[in-house]
Structure formats: C-alpha cells, structure tokens
Scaffold this motif. Sequence first.
Motif, short mmCIF file in Angstrom:
data_model
loop_
_atom_site.label_atom_id
_atom_site.label_comp_id
_atom_site.label_asym_id
_atom_site.label_seq_id
_atom_site.Cartn_x
_atom_site.Cartn_y
_atom_site.Cartn_z
N ILE A 1 3.16 10.00 -3.76
CA ILE A 1 3.58 8.97 -2.81
C ILE A 1 5.08 8.76 -2.90
CG2 ILE A 1 3.39 6.51 -2.21
CD1 ILE A 1 0.46 6.69 -3.33
N ALA A 2 5.60 8.76 -4.13
CA ALA A 2 7.05 8.59 -4.32
C ALA A 2 7.82 9.75 -3.68
CB ALA A 2 7.36 8.48 -5.81
N ILE A 3 7.29 10.95 -3.77
CA ILE A 3 7.93 12.10 -3.12
C ILE A 3 7.92 11.91 -1.61
CG2 ILE A 3 7.72 14.57 -2.67
CD1 ILE A 3 6.64 14.90 -5.52
N ALA A 4 6.78 11.48 -1.07
CA ALA A 4 6.69 11.23 0.37
C ALA A 4 7.68 10.16 0.80
CB ALA A 4 5.26 10.82 0.74
N ARG A 5 7.83 9.12 0.00
CA ARG A 5 8.80 8.06 0.32
C ARG A 5 10.22 8.61 0.38
NH1 ARG A 5 9.29 3.19 -3.83
NH2 ARG A 5 9.97 4.96 -5.11
N ALA A 6 10.58 9.47 -0.57
CA ALA A 6 11.92 10.06 -0.57
C ALA A 6 12.11 10.97 0.64
CB ALA A 6 12.15 10.84 -1.86
N LEU A 7 11.08 11.73 0.99
CA LEU A 7 11.17 12.64 2.14
C LEU A 7 11.26 11.90 3.46
CD1 LEU A 7 8.55 15.34 1.11
CD2 LEU A 7 11.04 15.58 1.09
N HIS B 1 6.45 1.31 14.35
CA HIS B 1 5.60 2.37 14.92
C HIS B 1 6.11 3.75 14.52
CE1 HIS B 1 2.94 4.39 17.76
NE2 HIS B 1 4.00 5.07 18.19
N GLU B 2 7.42 3.96 14.66
CA GLU B 2 8.01 5.25 14.28
C GLU B 2 7.83 5.52 12.79
OE1 GLU B 2 11.80 5.79 17.31
OE2 GLU B 2 11.97 4.39 15.62
N ALA B 3 8.08 4.48 11.98
CA ALA B 3 7.95 4.65 10.54
C ALA B 3 6.52 4.98 10.14
CB ALA B 3 8.42 3.38 9.82
N ARG B 4 5.56 4.29 10.75
CA ARG B 4 4.15 4.54 10.38
C ARG B 4 3.73 5.96 10.73
NH1 ARG B 4 0.10 1.16 8.79
NH2 ARG B 4 1.94 0.28 7.73
N THR C 1 0.84 -1.19 0.00
CA THR C 1 0.00 0.00 0.00
C THR C 1 0.88 1.25 0.00
OG1 THR C 1 -0.08 0.14 2.42
CG2 THR C 1 -1.76 -1.22 1.32
N ALA C 2 0.24 2.40 -0.15
CA ALA C 2 0.98 3.66 -0.16
C ALA C 2 1.79 3.82 1.12
CB ALA C 2 0.02 4.82 -0.33
N VAL C 3 1.15 3.61 2.26
CA VAL C 3 1.85 3.81 3.53
C VAL C 3 2.93 2.76 3.74
CG1 VAL C 3 0.29 2.46 5.03
CG2 VAL C 3 1.48 4.49 5.93
N GLU C 4 2.71 1.54 3.27
CA GLU C 4 3.73 0.50 3.41
C GLU C 4 4.95 0.80 2.55
OE1 GLU C 4 0.78 -3.31 4.42
OE2 GLU C 4 1.37 -2.87 2.34
N ASN C 5 4.75 1.38 1.37
CA ASN C 5 5.88 1.80 0.54
C ASN C 5 6.76 2.80 1.29
OD1 ASN C 5 6.29 1.13 -2.54
ND2 ASN C 5 4.09 0.94 -2.16
N ILE C 6 6.14 3.71 2.00
CA ILE C 6 6.89 4.74 2.73
C ILE C 6 7.50 4.16 3.99
CG2 ILE C 6 6.77 7.06 3.72
CD1 ILE C 6 4.26 7.50 1.96
N ASP C 7 6.78 3.25 4.67
CA ASP C 7 7.33 2.58 5.85
C ASP C 7 8.62 1.84 5.52
OD1 ASP C 7 5.12 3.36 7.33
OD2 ASP C 7 4.15 1.39 7.29
N LEU C 8 8.60 1.09 4.43
CA LEU C 8 9.70 0.19 4.10
C LEU C 8 11.02 0.93 3.95
CD1 LEU C 8 10.61 -2.69 3.40
CD2 LEU C 8 10.01 -2.20 1.01
N ALA C 9 10.97 2.09 3.30
CA ALA C 9 12.19 2.86 3.10
C ALA C 9 12.83 3.24 4.44
CB ALA C 9 11.88 4.11 2.30
N GLN C 10 12.01 3.60 5.40
CA GLN C 10 12.54 4.03 6.70
C GLN C 10 13.07 2.86 7.53
OE1 GLN C 10 9.72 6.98 8.63
NE2 GLN C 10 8.44 6.18 6.98
#
Length: 261
Positions: free
Chosen positions: A164-170, A130-133, A112-121
């Motif tokens: 979402i990709a921008i959020a993942r990079a940030l 918890h922190e990543a989410r 999902t969108a949030v999981e894509n961003i979680d994984l990078a962190q």
Amino acid sequence: MAGAKSSADETTRALAAAERISVSFGDLEVVKQVDLSVRKGEVVAIIGPSGSGKSTFLRCFNYLQPPTSGTLTIDGDVIVDAGRKPKYADLLKLRRKVGMCFQSFNLFPHLTAVENIDLAQISALGRSKHEARARSMDLLKRVGLETKADTKPARCSGGQQQRIAIARALALDPQMMLFDEPTSALDPELGHEVLAVMRELADSGMTMIIVTHEMRFAENVADRIMFMADGKAVEIGEPRQVLRSPVHERTQKFLSMVFDR
C-alpha cells in the motif's frame, strides 16, 4: 535518424546525479564524498554493512537528509546544493519527482488503504476526489490489493502495508523511486510479495535506487550494485561482477560473511 538519436539520449542520460555528497553529524562524518549517477530506467542497488551510510546517502536524494556538502541534480535541475538552502518550490519539485518507501510503512492508521493513497494525491497534486480514487484503485490493483481498498492498515499484514505504501508513492507519478530496506521488517514470505511488486516496477522501466540486504534480488533485478562501507562508495559495477568477483578487499570480506551464513 534525429528521432533515433533523441530516443537514445533519453535512455542514457542521467536522471539523477549525486556529486561529492557528504553528511556529517557534528564531528562524525557518516557519508564521505559519494558520487552516484543514475540513468533513466536504471535500477541501482546499494549494499553494505550496517552503519555504512547507505540509508543516509539514499535520503539525500529527496532531501530528507540534507547533505553537508555536494550537489544533487534531478532531471537536469540542480535541486540540492549544500552551499545554499533549497527553496520550498525546489523541494516540492524534488519530492514530486522522487518517491520513497521506508522500512516502516508510515500509513495513517485511521484511514483505509484507498484513503491513504487518495490523500497523497489530493494534498500534493490537487487532484479531485474522483480522479484520486480512480488512480488509487488502479494502483491497488497493480500491487494486488484491490480487495483491501476499504481495509485499515492494522487489519493488513506487514507485506500488504508495504505494498500500500508503494502504491501511495506511485500515486504522485514520480520519475524515480527510492527504497530503504523495504523488506527488513518482514518475514521471508511477506517480503517476497513486496519484492515481486518491485520487480514489476523495474520491468516497467521505473528508475529505482534500492538499499537492500536481499542479495539475490539485487543480483537479478539491479543494473548496477554499489557497495558502501565506512561512509564511502567502495565499489560499483554490474551485479555479477560486484557480488561474484569483487575487486576491493573490503567488498570481498563483506560478501564472504554474507554468503557463508
């Protein structure tokens, strides 16, 4: 007074400096001794015709494209020196400081969108789930997509996927962001959504280098514009000067074709 001087130095020093960067593929030299110094908080837009070496040069800033010659300094550290292969630790340091968004979104389709961003962190920074989410949700809200947190990329529009990709990079808390034609695959309406996020980043003080064909955006948001052609940095200056009163004949020819379309 000492504090004021320190603050001034912080805003005027170069965060990133590319010196005499060249890139060759066999006998073909596609980037030819290009220099670019970017101050903290500055936005630099790179424009030019297709095949001019813009994207290749941009990718040198995070070593996705190793330069054939030249050096790259980030935050005072010489990260890339074409005379030696960088150490793995240096590359990790570089990519934590320099985030990047591509023309294609490169999201994991099964997450999902949030999981894509979680994984990078979790993988790059070692944050707890918890922190990543918590950070992921803050960033989705920042790009206007908190309601898409549990949606997979295939069910998002192109503009939403790019945000979402921008959020993942940030999420990796970079000091500088690179954008390689982030709206080129989007129709104007969806591209506008992405440009609005990038404008907000610029307003917040994010250091950015943007390869773009969006001339109005470059003029309104960038602090400087660099025009590249035939692998060279032909002209660089304030947006209005470069776009409205270019000095170099090659810049004039390119812009006349762009604005006359």
